[in-house]
Design a protein around this motif. Structure first.
Motif, PDB file in Angstrom:
ATOM      1  N   THR A 244      92.827  -6.369   3.003  1.00 12.56           N
ATOM      2  CA  THR A 244      94.156  -7.003   3.011  1.00 12.56           C
ATOM      3  C   THR A 244      95.236  -5.995   2.654  1.00 12.56           C
ATOM      4  O   THR A 244      96.305  -5.956   3.278  1.00 12.56           O
ATOM      5  CB  THR A 244      94.183  -8.180   2.019  1.00 12.56           C
ATOM      6  OG1 THR A 244      93.140  -9.103   2.341  1.00 12.56           O
ATOM      7  CG2 THR A 244      95.518  -8.897   2.061  1.00 12.56           C
ATOM      8  N   LEU A 245      94.971  -5.170   1.641  1.00 15.28           N
ATOM      9  CA  LEU A 245      95.948  -4.158   1.232  1.00 15.28           C
ATOM     10  C   LEU A 245      96.190  -3.140   2.338  1.00 15.28           C
ATOM     11  O   LEU A 245      97.341  -2.748   2.602  1.00 15.28           O
ATOM     12  CB  LEU A 245      95.457  -3.460  -0.032  1.00 15.28           C
ATOM     13  CG  LEU A 245      96.362  -2.345  -0.576  1.00 15.28           C
ATOM     14  CD1 LEU A 245      97.724  -2.897  -0.945  1.00 15.28           C
ATOM     15  CD2 LEU A 245      95.709  -1.661  -1.777  1.00 15.28           C
ATOM     16  N   ALA A 246      95.129  -2.713   3.019  1.00 20.73           N
ATOM     17  CA  ALA A 246      95.283  -1.738   4.104  1.00 20.73           C
ATOM     18  C   ALA A 246      96.113  -2.316   5.247  1.00 20.73           C
ATOM     19  O   ALA A 246      96.971  -1.634   5.817  1.00 20.73           O
ATOM     20  CB  ALA A 246      93.912  -1.310   4.616  1.00 20.73           C
ATOM     21  N   PHE A 247      95.875  -3.572   5.581  1.00 23.67           N
ATOM     22  CA  PHE A 247      96.657  -4.224   6.636  1.00 23.67           C
ATOM     23  C   PHE A 247      98.129  -4.300   6.222  1.00 23.67           C
ATOM     24  O   PHE A 247      99.036  -4.046   7.029  1.00 23.67           O
ATOM     25  CB  PHE A 247      96.095  -5.622   6.892  1.00 23.67           C
ATOM     26  CG  PHE A 247      96.822  -6.371   7.979  1.00 23.67           C
ATOM     27  CD1 PHE A 247      96.810  -5.919   9.286  1.00 23.67           C
ATOM     28  CD2 PHE A 247      97.507  -7.550   7.697  1.00 23.67           C
ATOM     29  CE1 PHE A 247      97.468  -6.618  10.298  1.00 23.67           C
ATOM     30  CE2 PHE A 247      98.163  -8.246   8.692  1.00 23.67           C
ATOM     31  CZ  PHE A 247      98.147  -7.776   9.996  1.00 23.67           C
ATOM     32  N   THR A 248      98.361  -4.616   4.943  1.00 25.36           N
ATOM     33  CA  THR A 248      99.729  -4.684   4.429  1.00 25.36           C
ATOM     34  C   THR A 248     100.423  -3.329   4.533  1.00 25.36           C
ATOM     35  O   THR A 248     101.565  -3.235   4.999  1.00 25.36           O
ATOM     36  CB  THR A 248      99.717  -5.141   2.958  1.00 25.36           C
ATOM     37  OG1 THR A 248      99.194  -6.462   2.890  1.00 25.36           O
ATOM     38  CG2 THR A 248     101.101  -5.113   2.360  1.00 25.36           C
ATOM     39  N   ALA A 295      88.679  -1.670   6.088  1.00 26.87           N
ATOM     40  CA  ALA A 295      90.008  -1.360   5.551  1.00 26.87           C
ATOM     41  C   ALA A 295      90.727  -0.335   6.425  1.00 26.87           C
ATOM     42  O   ALA A 295      91.914  -0.479   6.725  1.00 26.87           O
ATOM     43  CB  ALA A 295      89.885  -0.850   4.113  1.00 26.87           C
ATOM     44  N   LEU A 296      90.009   0.700   6.872  1.00 22.54           N
ATOM     45  CA  LEU A 296      90.606   1.717   7.735  1.00 22.54           C
ATOM     46  C   LEU A 296      91.075   1.107   9.051  1.00 22.54           C
ATOM     47  O   LEU A 296      92.189   1.372   9.520  1.00 22.54           O
ATOM     48  CB  LEU A 296      89.594   2.826   8.000  1.00 22.54           C
ATOM     49  CG  LEU A 296      90.027   3.932   8.970  1.00 22.54           C
ATOM     50  CD1 LEU A 296      91.247   4.667   8.426  1.00 22.54           C
ATOM     51  CD2 LEU A 296      88.874   4.903   9.227  1.00 22.54           C
ATOM     52  N   VAL A 297      90.225   0.265   9.632  1.00 21.68           N
ATOM     53  CA  VAL A 297      90.582  -0.377  10.906  1.00 21.68           C
ATOM     54  C   VAL A 297      91.773  -1.311  10.709  1.00 21.68           C
ATOM     55  O   VAL A 297      92.693  -1.363  11.548  1.00 21.68           O
ATOM     56  CB  VAL A 297      89.370  -1.143  11.471  1.00 21.68           C
ATOM     57  CG1 VAL A 297      89.762  -1.969  12.695  1.00 21.68           C
ATOM     58  CG2 VAL A 297      88.253  -0.170  11.817  1.00 21.68           C
ATOM     59  N   PHE A 301      95.216  -0.890  12.890  1.00 20.25           N
ATOM     60  CA  PHE A 301      95.717  -1.996  13.703  1.00 20.25           C
ATOM     61  C   PHE A 301      96.968  -2.621  13.086  1.00 20.25           C
ATOM     62  O   PHE A 301      97.801  -3.185  13.799  1.00 20.25           O
ATOM     63  CB  PHE A 301      94.637  -3.060  13.882  1.00 20.25           C
ATOM     64  CG  PHE A 301      93.596  -2.704  14.918  1.00 20.25           C
ATOM     65  CD1 PHE A 301      93.960  -2.128  16.121  1.00 20.25           C
ATOM     66  CD2 PHE A 301      92.256  -2.952  14.686  1.00 20.25           C
ATOM     67  CE1 PHE A 301      93.018  -1.797  17.074  1.00 20.25           C
ATOM     68  CE2 PHE A 301      91.288  -2.632  15.640  1.00 20.25           C
ATOM     69  CZ  PHE A 301      91.672  -2.055  16.830  1.00 20.25           C
ATOM     70  N   GLY A 302      97.099  -2.503  11.757  1.00 15.82           N
ATOM     71  CA  GLY A 302      98.301  -3.022  11.108  1.00 15.82           C
ATOM     72  C   GLY A 302      99.568  -2.336  11.579  1.00 15.82           C
ATOM     73  O   GLY A 302     100.646  -2.935  11.567  1.00 15.82           O
ATOM     74  N   LEU A 303      99.445  -1.084  12.002  1.00  9.74           N
ATOM     75  CA  LEU A 303     100.620  -0.380  12.550  1.00  9.74           C
ATOM     76  C   LEU A 303     101.179  -1.119  13.756  1.00  9.74           C
ATOM     77  O   LEU A 303     102.397  -1.279  13.898  1.00  9.74           O
ATOM     78  CB  LEU A 303     100.231   1.047  12.934  1.00  9.74           C
ATOM     79  CG  LEU A 303      99.809   1.971  11.788  1.00  9.74           C
ATOM     80  CD1 LEU A 303      99.257   3.287  12.348  1.00  9.74           C
ATOM     81  CD2 LEU A 303     100.988   2.243  10.859  1.00  9.74           C
ATOM     82  N   GLY A 304     100.306  -1.573  14.645  1.00 11.75           N
ATOM     83  CA  GLY A 304     100.758  -2.310  15.824  1.00 11.75           C
ATOM     84  C   GLY A 304     101.382  -3.637  15.450  1.00 11.75           C
ATOM     85  O   GLY A 304     102.409  -4.039  16.007  1.00 11.75           O
ATOM     86  N   HIS A 305     100.783  -4.323  14.480  1.00  2.00           N
ATOM     87  CA  HIS A 305     101.347  -5.601  14.043  1.00  2.00           C
ATOM     88  C   HIS A 305     102.721  -5.394  13.406  1.00  2.00           C
ATOM     89  O   HIS A 305     103.614  -6.220  13.577  1.00  2.00           O
ATOM     90  CB  HIS A 305     100.387  -6.263  13.054  1.00  2.00           C
ATOM     91  CG  HIS A 305      99.135  -6.789  13.680  1.00  2.00           C
ATOM     92  ND1 HIS A 305      98.881  -8.138  13.842  1.00  2.00           N
ATOM     93  CD2 HIS A 305      98.059  -6.155  14.212  1.00  2.00           C
ATOM     94  CE1 HIS A 305      97.701  -8.308  14.423  1.00  2.00           C
ATOM     95  NE2 HIS A 305      97.186  -7.108  14.659  1.00  2.00           N
ATOM     96  N   GLY A 306     102.896  -4.286  12.685  1.00  2.39           N
ATOM     97  CA  GLY A 306     104.194  -4.002  12.085  1.00  2.39           C
ATOM     98  C   GLY A 306     105.276  -3.750  13.124  1.00  2.39           C
ATOM     99  O   GLY A 306     106.428  -4.148  12.950  1.00  2.39           O
TER     100      GLY A 306
END
Length: 436
Positions: A244-248, A295-297, A301-306
Motif C-alpha cells: 500500500t505504501l509503495a502504491f501511495t 511492493a515494487l510492482v 504501476f502506481g506511477l501510471g495511476h498518478g
C-alpha cells in the motif's frame, strides 16, 4: 348574426388561438448559457450561444471568426461595483451540435472569454453586463452559472446558477447581472480538494481494483509456481502495508511531477496502462508472477495511476500556489480513503486465506477482476464492449462495496476472536488441575 352564433364563433376563435399557436410558441427557442470559472486573478467564461439567434442578432456568418470575436467583446462588459471596466479577451470559437429538452437539436457557438478586473477590483463581486443576442432577440434568455470556484470550495459539484439575463420589457433594456459570490478562503479550497481526492478514489473503480487484487495474495506463500500455504498474520500485515505504501509513493510522485511541471500525456495510453496493470494483478492472484516483489510492482504501476489522477488537476487551471495546496489536499483525500479501504479489507484477506473457501474466493475475485480489466483495456484501445460498461457502473455506486467490505471485516474479526476464545478455552480445559 345571432348571439348564439357570435358566441360559437368566439369560442372557436379562442380554441384556435389556444391550440393553434404559432410554431414559435409550440417550439421554444433555445437559451444561451454562460459558465464562469473563478480563478485567483481572473474569471474565465464559457459561452454556449444558439447559432440561429446569434446570426439574427449579429448578422455575422460563423466563418467570420474575427468579426464574431469583435461582436462578443463589444457585448460582454463586466464592471466593478463602482463602474470601472474589466478587460475582456475572447479566445477560441467552435460550432457544435447540441439540444435542450424543450427545443430539440440545434447548433451552437462555443466561445471562451477571459474577464480580468482592473487593479484593486473584486473578482468575487461585480456587475456582469452581457447582452449578446439579447439586445436584438427580445425573447432570448441567458442562464449564468458558476462552474468552478476553488476559494469557495466548488471544485467537483454541478454548476451553481447565479442569475438570468433577459430584456426588461418595460424599459426595453438589458439590466446588468450582479454577481456576488460568497466569501472564499484558502481553507475552503484545501478542504474541497481533500473531498475531491476521496471521491475520486471511490469512483475510480480501476484504481481500487488494482490495489485490492494486488493485496489478495499477500497472506500467501508461493512455492514452485503456485500459491501453496499461508504466512503469519504479522508477515501478511507487513506485506499489505509495504504494498500500500509503495502504491501511495508511486502515484504521489507521478501526480506531483505531472501537475507541477505541466507534463502532459495523452489520456488513452495512461488509461490503457492502468487497465493492463489490473490484468497483471489478476493473473498474479491466480499464479504468482512476482512473489515477494508486490511492493515494487505496486510502486511502478502506481506511477501510471498518478498520471491519471493528474488529469483532474490539470483541468482546473490553478495558479502555482493553489496547485501546490491542491496537490496536498487531493493526495491526502486519496490516501485517507485508501487507508480506510485497506483497513476494512485487511482482516478479511488474512482470515479468508486460512479458510477452505479462501482459494475459491481468490480465484473468483481474480477472474472477475481480470474480465473487468480486459474490458477496460479493449475499450481504452477503441473497442467498446459490455464488460467495460458493467465495470464502470460499479464505480458509480461505491456504497454497496463499502458496506460489503465493512461487513466482511466485522465477520472476519468476529471469527478470529471466536477462534482465539475457543483455543484459549481448550487450553484451560486441558491444563492439569493443581494439587491442593
Amino acid at each position: 348574426m345571432r348571439l348564439p352564433s357570435l358566441l360559437a364563433v368566439a369560442m372557436m376563435s379562442a380554441t384556435l388561438l389556444l391550440f393553434g399557436a404559432s410554431p414559435a410558441s409550440a417550439h421554444p427557442m433555445p437559451h444561451s448559457v454562460v459558465l464562469l470559472d473563478v480563478h485567483e486573478t481572473s474569471v474565465t467564461a464559457q459561452l454556449e450561444i444558439p447559432l440561429g439567434d446569434l446570426a439574427t442578432a449579429s448578422g455575422i456568418d460563423v466563418s467570420q471568426q474575427d468579426a464574431l470575436r469583435s461582436y462578443l467583446t463589444a457585448h460582454i462588459r463586466p464592471v466593478t461595483t463602482t463602474g470601472e471596466a474589466w478587460t475582456v479577451s475572447v479566445g477560441d470559437l467552435s460550432v457544435t451540435a447540441t439540444e435542450q429538452s424543450s427545443t430539440g437539436p440545434y447548433q451552437e457557438l462555443l466561445a471562451s472569454a477571459t474577464l480580468t478586473p482592473p487593479p484593486g477590483g473584486d473578482l468575487r463581486h461585480f456587475l456582469f453586463r452581457y447582452d449578446v443576442v439579447v439586445h436584438q432577440v427580445v425573447t432570448h434568455t441567458v442562464l449564468v452559472s458558476v462552474r468552478q470556484d476553488w476559494a469557495a470550495g466548488q471544485v467537483d459539484a454541478d454548476a451553481v446558477q447565479v442569475g438570468t439575463i433577459e430584456i426588461d420589457t418595460r424599459t426595453m433594456t438589458v439590466p446588468a447581472l450582479t454577481v456576488n459570490l460568497r466569501g472564499g478562503s484558502t481553507w475552503s479550497g484545501f478542504v474541497a480538494m481533500v473531498r475531491l481526492g476521496g471521491n475520486h478514489i471511490l469512483a475510480g473503480t480501476d484504481h481500487l481494483l488494482f490495489l485490492l487484487i494486488l493485496l489478495l495474495p499477500a497472506p500467501l506463500l508461493a512455492a514452485r509456481g503456485r500459491w501453496r500455504s499461508t504466512v503469519g498474520a504479522r508477515t501478511a500485515v507487513t506485506r499489505i502495508g509495504r504494498t500500500t505504501l509503495a502504491f501511495t509513493v508511486g502515484h504521489s510522485v507521478a501526480l506531483a511531477v505531472s501537475a507541477l511541471t505541466h507534463l502532459r500525456f495523452p489520456a488513452w495510453p495512461v488509461e490503457a496502462f492502468i487497465a493492463a496493470s489490473i490484468l497483471v494483478g489478476a493473473i498474479h492472484a491466480v499464479r504468482p508472477l512476482f512473489p515477494g516483489r508486490e511492493a515494487l510492482v505496486a510502486g511502478v504501476f502506481g506511477l501510471g495511476h498518478g498520471m491519471a489522477f493528474s488529469f483532474t488537476l490539470a483541468e482546473m487551471q490553478l495558479s502555482t500556489g493553489r496547485l501546490a495546496l491542491s496537490l496536498l489536499g487531493f493526495n491526502l483525500g486519496i490516501e485517507l480513503v485508501q487507508v480506510l479501504l485497506v483497513a476494512l479489507a485487511l482482516p478479511a484477506l488474512i482470515v479468508l486465506a486460512r479458510l477452505p473457501i479462501g482459494r475459491p474466493f481468490r480465484l473468483t475475485a481474480a477472474t472477475v477482476t481480470g474480465l473487468a480489466a480486459t474490458g477496460w483495456l479493449a475499450a481504452r484501445l477503441g473497442l467498446a464492449n459490455p464488460l467495460a460498461s458493467a465495470a464502470d457502473s460499479v464505480g458509480e455506486h461505491p456504497t454497496p462495496m463499502l458496506l460489503t467490505l465493512t461487513a466482511t471485516a466485522l465477520a472476519a474479526t468476529a471469527w478470529t476472536a471466536r477462534t482465539r476464545f475457543r483455543a484459549r478455552a481448550d487450553r484451560v480445559r486441558q491444563r492439569p488441575p493443581t494439587a491442593a
